[in-house]
Scaffold this motif. Structure first.
Motif, PDB file in Angstrom:
ATOM      1  N   SER A 134     -55.133   9.970  26.998  1.00 22.67           N
ATOM      2  CA  SER A 134     -54.101   8.978  27.343  1.00 22.67           C
ATOM      3  C   SER A 134     -52.706   9.565  27.333  1.00 22.67           C
ATOM      4  O   SER A 134     -51.763   8.950  27.848  1.00 22.67           O
ATOM      5  CB  SER A 134     -54.177   7.783  26.380  1.00 22.67           C
ATOM      6  OG  SER A 134     -53.959   8.205  25.043  1.00 22.67           O
ATOM      7  N   ASN A 183     -50.111   6.437  27.213  1.00 19.03           N
ATOM      8  CA  ASN A 183     -50.953   5.238  27.333  1.00 19.03           C
ATOM      9  C   ASN A 183     -51.626   5.122  28.703  1.00 19.03           C
ATOM     10  O   ASN A 183     -51.734   4.032  29.274  1.00 19.03           O
ATOM     11  CB  ASN A 183     -50.118   3.976  27.064  1.00 19.03           C
ATOM     12  CG  ASN A 183     -49.504   3.979  25.684  1.00 19.03           C
ATOM     13  OD1 ASN A 183     -50.144   4.379  24.709  1.00 19.03           O
ATOM     14  ND2 ASN A 183     -48.247   3.547  25.599  1.00 19.03           N
ATOM     15  N   ILE A 186     -58.191   6.116  30.490  1.00 24.50           N
ATOM     16  CA  ILE A 186     -59.044   7.306  30.421  1.00 24.50           C
ATOM     17  C   ILE A 186     -60.490   6.946  30.736  1.00 24.50           C
ATOM     18  O   ILE A 186     -60.890   5.775  30.705  1.00 24.50           O
ATOM     19  CB  ILE A 186     -58.966   7.981  29.032  1.00 24.50           C
ATOM     20  CG1 ILE A 186     -59.493   7.026  27.943  1.00 24.50           C
ATOM     21  CG2 ILE A 186     -57.548   8.425  28.724  1.00 24.50           C
ATOM     22  CD1 ILE A 186     -59.602   7.676  26.559  1.00 24.50           C
TER      23      ILE A 186
END
Length: 391
Positions: A134, A183, A186
């Motif tokens: 992320s 953020n 994934i």
């Protein structure tokens, strides 16, 4: 006479009354019994019909559900049921492919390979990548970014970011790049050892570059552990018939649960007559490489330190690798191996080619020792080689 006649008359009247009463009673009882029989027959018929209809309906319903067929991308899949009528947990319907696409696509990016020259920035090519962290780490194929002066990443949201190269491994055709972002969505890396021939396979990527971003194709796993030689390197890959085109390289190959089981890398041949043969590097083979590229920027592999080619004697008694060169400061050099030697055995296994050596060394690490046999001047010599790192 009068008494007798009176008696006879009384008797006759009584008998007629009795017979009449009996007749009336018989008529009434017969009618009631007949009605009850009819009602009983009707009730039994309705009961039997209801039971038969229920049983037949349940049977036809279960049979229909047990043979429900989905055809995602012309692949026929039969849905299986337990004796309770419940559907098997592995749902391979079109809706499942849609769910995989919706879950994985946000973590698939487009990658542009750019180089600067006298005429400015030029596009060298494009491909796909998979966000695995992320914090901006993305895995792709090495050939997607090979020779790039500048790497650009386009997220599924449409946002374009500059990327830096974290590490590359030419031998495995893998690379890790990084963008400055947080953020990010994934993917989930799966277990390619559990993949079976016939399993549903879903490929996601930017087919034909930026013109068709986020393309999704589906098929089946056609074969496992295929060995493909590409640019002198042997790759162990998964074969699938899911359609792939230029631009798909570096994108994920997923199972029906949405786990990444491979990284799309090669498509067999440029011959237009070849269809339905695409390849992906197994994710189990890629995991350690990705980890090394993220932490060290490279992959450390053991090496003997020799170069050569396959040879065989005229009488077929001697077969192995004819040593043409020995690298300085290598394990082979320290062990006394010289050019013109023939390596015939390694780790107790006969070797006929360099690919045989590479397969054997996969089970070793840099610094470990391995036993070998060479043929020199008509004699077999045993020697121990300390494995060095590939430069």
């Amino acid at each position: 006479m009068d008494n007798n006649n009176g008696y006879d008359n009384i008797k006759d009247v009584s008998w007629e009354n009795v017979e009449s009463d009996k007749a009336k009673i018989k008529f009434i009882n017969s009618k009631r019994r007949s009605n009850m029989i009819r009602l009983g027959k009707v009730f039994c018929f309705i009961l039997v019909a209801a039971i038969s209809g229920g049983v037949s309906g349940a049977y036809m319903s279960s049979k229909k559900e047990a043979t429900k067929i989905y055809t995602p991308n012309n692949q026929v899949v039969v849905e299986s049921h337990e004796s309770t009528g419940k559907t098997n947990s592995q749902n391979t319907s079109q809706n499942s492919i849609t769910e995989v696409a919706e879950a994985v696509s946000p973590a698939v990016v487009g990658i542009s390979n750019k180089a600067e020259d006298y005429f400015g920035v030029q596009d060298l090519g494009s491909g796909s990548g998979i966000i695995i962290d992320s914090n901006g780490y993305i895995v792709t194929n090495y050939h997607v970014i090979q020779g790039a002066d500048k790497v650009m990443v386009k997220l599924s949201s449409g946002k374009i970011l500059d990327a830096s190269v974290a590490g590359v491994d030419e031998k495995s055709d893998l690379a890790v790049i990084k963008v400055n972002a947080k953020n990010l969505p994934i993917v989930k890396l799966g277990d390619s050892s559990k993949v079976k021939v016939g399993d549903i396979a879903i490929a996601i990527g930017n087919s034909l570059g930026g013109e068709f971003p986020g393309s999704v194709t589906a098929g089946i796993i056609s074969a496992l552990n295929r060995k493909i030689e590409y640019n002198g390197v042997i790759y162990k890959v998964i074969q699938t018939d899911a359609a792939m085109n230029p631009g798909n390289s570096g994108g994920p190959l997923c199972n029906i649960q949405g786990d990444v089981i491979g990284i799309n890398s090669l498509k067999l041949g440029t011959d237009s007559n070849i269809e339905g043969m695409s390849f992906a590097i197994t994710i189990n083979e890629a995991k350690n490489i990705i980890k090394s590229l993220m932490s060290n920027g490279k992959v450390s592999r053991p090496d003997l330190g020799i170069g050569g080619e396959s040879v065989i004697s005229q009488d077929n008694k001697i077969q192995g690798i004819y040593v043409q060169q020995v690298e300085k400061n290598s394990g082979a050099s320290a062990a006394g191996i010289k050019p013109t030697d023939i390596l015939i055995e390694l780790d107790g296994k006969k070797v006929k080619s360099i690919s045989d050596v590479e397969i054997i060394l996969e089970g070793y690490k840099v610094g470990e020792k391995i036993q070998s046999k060479i043929w020199r001047d008509g004699k077999v010599i045993e020697t121990e080689i300390t494995l060095s790192e590939i430069k």
